[in-house]
Design an enzyme around this catalytic site. Structure first.
Site, PDB file in Angstrom:
ATOM      1  N   CYS A 115     -14.867  17.767  -9.029  1.00 45.10           N
ATOM      2  CA  CYS A 115     -14.189  17.682 -10.339  1.00 45.10           C
ATOM      3  C   CYS A 115     -15.235  17.857 -11.447  1.00 45.10           C
ATOM      4  O   CYS A 115     -16.312  17.259 -11.406  1.00 45.10           O
ATOM      5  CB  CYS A 115     -13.434  16.360 -10.479  1.00 45.10           C
ATOM      6  SG  CYS A 115     -12.168  16.163  -9.228  1.00 45.10           S
TER       7      CYS A 115
ATOM      8  N   CYS B 231     -17.875   6.683 -13.346  1.00 39.40           N
ATOM      9  CA  CYS B 231     -18.210   6.843 -11.929  1.00 39.40           C
ATOM     10  C   CYS B 231     -19.551   7.542 -11.721  1.00 39.40           C
ATOM     11  O   CYS B 231     -19.760   8.639 -12.199  1.00 39.40           O
ATOM     12  CB  CYS B 231     -17.187   7.742 -11.232  1.00 39.40           C
ATOM     13  SG  CYS B 231     -15.531   7.159 -11.349  1.00 39.40           S
TER      14      CYS B 231
ATOM     15  N   CYS C 296     -13.627  -2.468  -8.227  1.00 44.94           N
ATOM     16  CA  CYS C 296     -13.490  -1.024  -7.985  1.00 44.94           C
ATOM     17  C   CYS C 296     -14.580  -0.613  -7.002  1.00 44.94           C
ATOM     18  O   CYS C 296     -15.761  -0.827  -7.262  1.00 44.94           O
ATOM     19  CB  CYS C 296     -13.648  -0.279  -9.310  1.00 44.94           C
ATOM     20  SG  CYS C 296     -13.712   1.509  -9.129  1.00 44.94           S
TER      21      CYS C 296
ATOM     22  N   CYS D 270     -19.613  12.889  -3.282  1.00 40.45           N
ATOM     23  CA  CYS D 270     -18.233  13.387  -3.153  1.00 40.45           C
ATOM     24  C   CYS D 270     -18.291  14.900  -3.069  1.00 40.45           C
ATOM     25  O   CYS D 270     -19.185  15.523  -3.642  1.00 40.45           O
ATOM     26  CB  CYS D 270     -17.433  12.962  -4.387  1.00 40.45           C
ATOM     27  SG  CYS D 270     -15.688  13.432  -4.331  1.00 40.45           S
TER      28      CYS D 270
ATOM     29  N   GLU E 184     -22.192   2.487  -5.947  1.00 43.92           N
ATOM     30  CA  GLU E 184     -21.835   1.629  -7.081  1.00 43.92           C
ATOM     31  C   GLU E 184     -20.496   0.952  -6.876  1.00 43.92           C
ATOM     32  O   GLU E 184     -19.599   1.532  -6.274  1.00 43.92           O
ATOM     33  CB  GLU E 184     -21.658   2.489  -8.332  1.00 43.92           C
ATOM     34  CG  GLU E 184     -22.907   3.005  -8.912  1.00 43.92           C
ATOM     35  CD  GLU E 184     -22.613   3.892 -10.117  1.00 43.92           C
ATOM     36  OE1 GLU E 184     -21.593   3.698 -10.801  1.00 43.92           O
ATOM     37  OE2 GLU E 184     -23.434   4.788 -10.361  1.00 43.92           O
TER      38      GLU E 184
ATOM     39  N   CYS F 130     -16.873  14.768 -13.518  1.00 40.70           N
ATOM     40  CA  CYS F 130     -17.214  13.554 -12.784  1.00 40.70           C
ATOM     41  C   CYS F 130     -18.667  13.579 -12.298  1.00 40.70           C
ATOM     42  O   CYS F 130     -19.117  14.560 -11.702  1.00 40.70           O
ATOM     43  CB  CYS F 130     -16.266  13.411 -11.593  1.00 40.70           C
ATOM     44  SG  CYS F 130     -16.590  11.943 -10.606  1.00 40.70           S
TER      45      CYS F 130
HETATM   46  N1  SAH Z   1     -11.635  10.795  -5.855  1.00 39.05           N
HETATM   47  C1  SAH Z   1     -10.656   9.899  -6.365  1.00 39.05           C
HETATM   48  C2  SAH Z   1     -11.199   8.582  -6.861  1.00 39.05           C
HETATM   49  C3  SAH Z   1     -12.462   8.567  -7.650  1.00 39.05           C
HETATM   50  S1  SAH Z   1     -12.455   8.997  -9.337  1.00 39.05           S
HETATM   51  C4  SAH Z   1      -9.828  10.574  -7.425  1.00 39.05           C
HETATM   52  O1  SAH Z   1     -10.083  11.727  -7.750  1.00 39.05           O
HETATM   53  O2  SAH Z   1      -8.864   9.978  -7.895  1.00 39.05           O
HETATM   54  C5  SAH Z   1     -11.486   7.800 -10.176  1.00 39.05           C
HETATM   55  C6  SAH Z   1     -10.837   8.361 -11.445  1.00 39.05           C
HETATM   56  O3  SAH Z   1     -11.801   8.515 -12.496  1.00 39.05           O
HETATM   57  C7  SAH Z   1     -10.215   9.710 -11.231  1.00 39.05           C
HETATM   58  O4  SAH Z   1      -8.990   9.795 -11.916  1.00 39.05           O
HETATM   59  C8  SAH Z   1     -11.238  10.626 -11.861  1.00 39.05           C
HETATM   60  O5  SAH Z   1     -10.677  11.857 -12.154  1.00 39.05           O
HETATM   61  C9  SAH Z   1     -11.675   9.812 -13.043  1.00 39.05           C
HETATM   62  N2  SAH Z   1     -12.959  10.198 -13.634  1.00 39.05           N
HETATM   63  C10 SAH Z   1     -14.085  10.602 -13.018  1.00 39.05           C
HETATM   64  N3  SAH Z   1     -15.060  10.854 -13.903  1.00 39.05           N
HETATM   65  C11 SAH Z   1     -14.549  10.584 -15.106  1.00 39.05           C
HETATM   66  C12 SAH Z   1     -15.064  10.628 -16.433  1.00 39.05           C
HETATM   67  N4  SAH Z   1     -16.309  11.036 -16.673  1.00 39.05           N
HETATM   68  N5  SAH Z   1     -14.235  10.275 -17.433  1.00 39.05           N
HETATM   69  C13 SAH Z   1     -12.963   9.864 -17.196  1.00 39.05           C
HETATM   70  N6  SAH Z   1     -12.429   9.783 -15.982  1.00 39.05           N
HETATM   71  C14 SAH Z   1     -13.210  10.149 -14.944  1.00 39.05           C
END
Ligand code: SAH
Length: 366
Positions: free
Chosen positions: A133, A350, A122, A129, A109, A136
């Site tokens: 987290c 994401c 973006c 990944c 995406e 995510c």
């Molecule tokens: N792996 C990298 C980049 C990808 S995520 C990182 O961790 O920074 C990009 C941002 O979106 C990160 O800050 C991540 O923690 C956040 N993110 C992912 N899923 C999310 C969600 N459901 N709600 C809010 N932020 C989210």
């Protein structure tokens, strides 16, 4: 086979693979390739511009390249192109979410956000990944593979072609952990900012990481002018470990030291991303702790009300809690913005569009 042998086989394989991927080569490398083919080196610049400035996806469109050379390139090199599987445009703010198919069939995406100051794309850095987290969607099925530099570039190029609009900013904030695909990331930045290509300023490129400390140090030593964004999400080790497995590897202390080092080496202000989850990390005490943790750094905080995903039961913070959190940080002199939610109506978070498409495709609904 011993470790050394394994490495050299792997290296040889990588070099061979990379040589075939023509859109991941720098202009200097392309010149060497052309010379090795017995061609004049100015052909390299012509081809480079076709790929990275005029954004063509077919050797046949390179009108000043002799057909014989085009044919030899066709045989020797892959010319990475993405297929647009789906595009959704937000009726609210014009944000566009693209679902692209890679040459091997994997899906990724990318998002186009239209701001007053210009267009921002973006991009994803990996298919899936492995960082895990908790909130995510990109990480739910783990890592499938790294993206090639050309596959990262093509996300931007495809969107420029599709819209006919200029892109001024690029953020590596989509699916994947960019510092877990470090060599490709550096090459991507080099090509994206090259004056013979789109020539996007390094200052308009942001890389977001969950905080892989040793790679942050290596990136600092590159002394690039890009912005480094850190996904912080908690101000104590204990809380951060509950949200982000990477916190088991590196403590907040180590992470903050790495941020300081990045600033010392590059002079670039750090951005901290903090996704607010109701009653998990959004209390006044959390804000207080965050201020104490980062207050002395030259930084900026981006608050993101968490975007709930179906697979987890995290709830977005209430509006008043977001406001109170922001006010608390500001009262301590910290620079804060609350991220405007873009494309709320089009699976903004994401990995959501990809997951939805894949599960409906499995059920034969696509
Ligand atoms: N792996 C990298 C980049 C990808 S995520 C990182 O961790 O920074 C990009 C941002 O979106 C990160 O800050 C991540 O923690 C956040 N993110 C992912 N899923 C999310 C969600 N459901 N709600 C809010 N932020 C989210």
């Amino acid at each position: 086979m011993n470790a050394v042998e394994t490495n050299s086989v792997k290296e040889e394989y990588t070099v061979r693979e990379r040589a075939k991927d023509i859109k991941s080569l720098t202009l200097g490398e392309l010149k060497e390739e052309m010379e090795a083919l017995g061609e004049k080196s100015f052909r390299a610049k012509q081809m480079y511009e076709w790929m990275h400035k005029k954004l063509v996806t077919d050797y046949g469109c390179m009108t000043n390249i002799p057909a014989l050379l085009a044919g030899r390139c066709e045989e020797r090199y892959d010319l990475t192109a993405l297929k647009t599987v789906r595009m959704q445009e937000s009726a609210i703010d014009g944000t566009r979410k693209y679902l692209f198919e890679l040459p091997d069939g994997n899906l990724i995406e990318s998002v186009l956000m239209r701001y007053h100051h210009g267009n921002c794309v973006c991009i994803s850095s990996q298919v899936g990944c492995r960082m895990g987290c908790r909130f995510c969607a990109s990480t739910l099925d783990g890592l499938e593979r790294d993206l090639l530099p050309s596959e990262m570039l093509e996300q931007v190029y495809s969107i420029v072609r599709d819209t006919g609009e200029r892109v001024s900013n690029v953020v590596v904030m989509g699916s994947g952990e960019p510092l877990d695909n470090y060599d490709s990331l550096l090459r991507f930045i080099e090509l994206l900012t090259d004056e013979n290509g789109l020539h996007i300023s390094q200052r308009n490129v942001t890389v977001s990481t969950c905080g892989i400390v040793p790679v942050m140090h290596a990136l600092a030593d590159e002394k690039l002018q890009i912005t480094l964004a850190i996904s912080l999400h908690a101000a104590t080790d204990e809380k951060r470990r509950r949200l982000m497995p990477i916190a088991n590897r590196y403590s907040l202390d180590e992470l903050i030291q790495a941020c300081k080092y990045y600033f010392e080496q590059t002079g670039r202000r750090i951005t901290f991303e903090y996704s607010l989850v109701k009653e998990i990390n959004d209390t006044e005490e959390d804000a207080q702790r965050l201020a104490a943790l980062i207050g002395r750094l030259n930084c900026h905080v981006n608050l993101i009300p968490v975007n709930p995903i179906r697979e987890r039961d995290y709830v977005q913070s209430e509006k008043y809690a977001v406001e109170a959190f922001k006010n608390k940080l500001e009262s301590k002199g910290i620079n804060v913005t609350v991220r405007r939610e873009m494309g709320r109506d089009i699976d903004g978070a994401c990995g959501q569009l990809r997951r939805r498409y894949m599960s409906s495709a499995e059920r034969g609904l696509s």
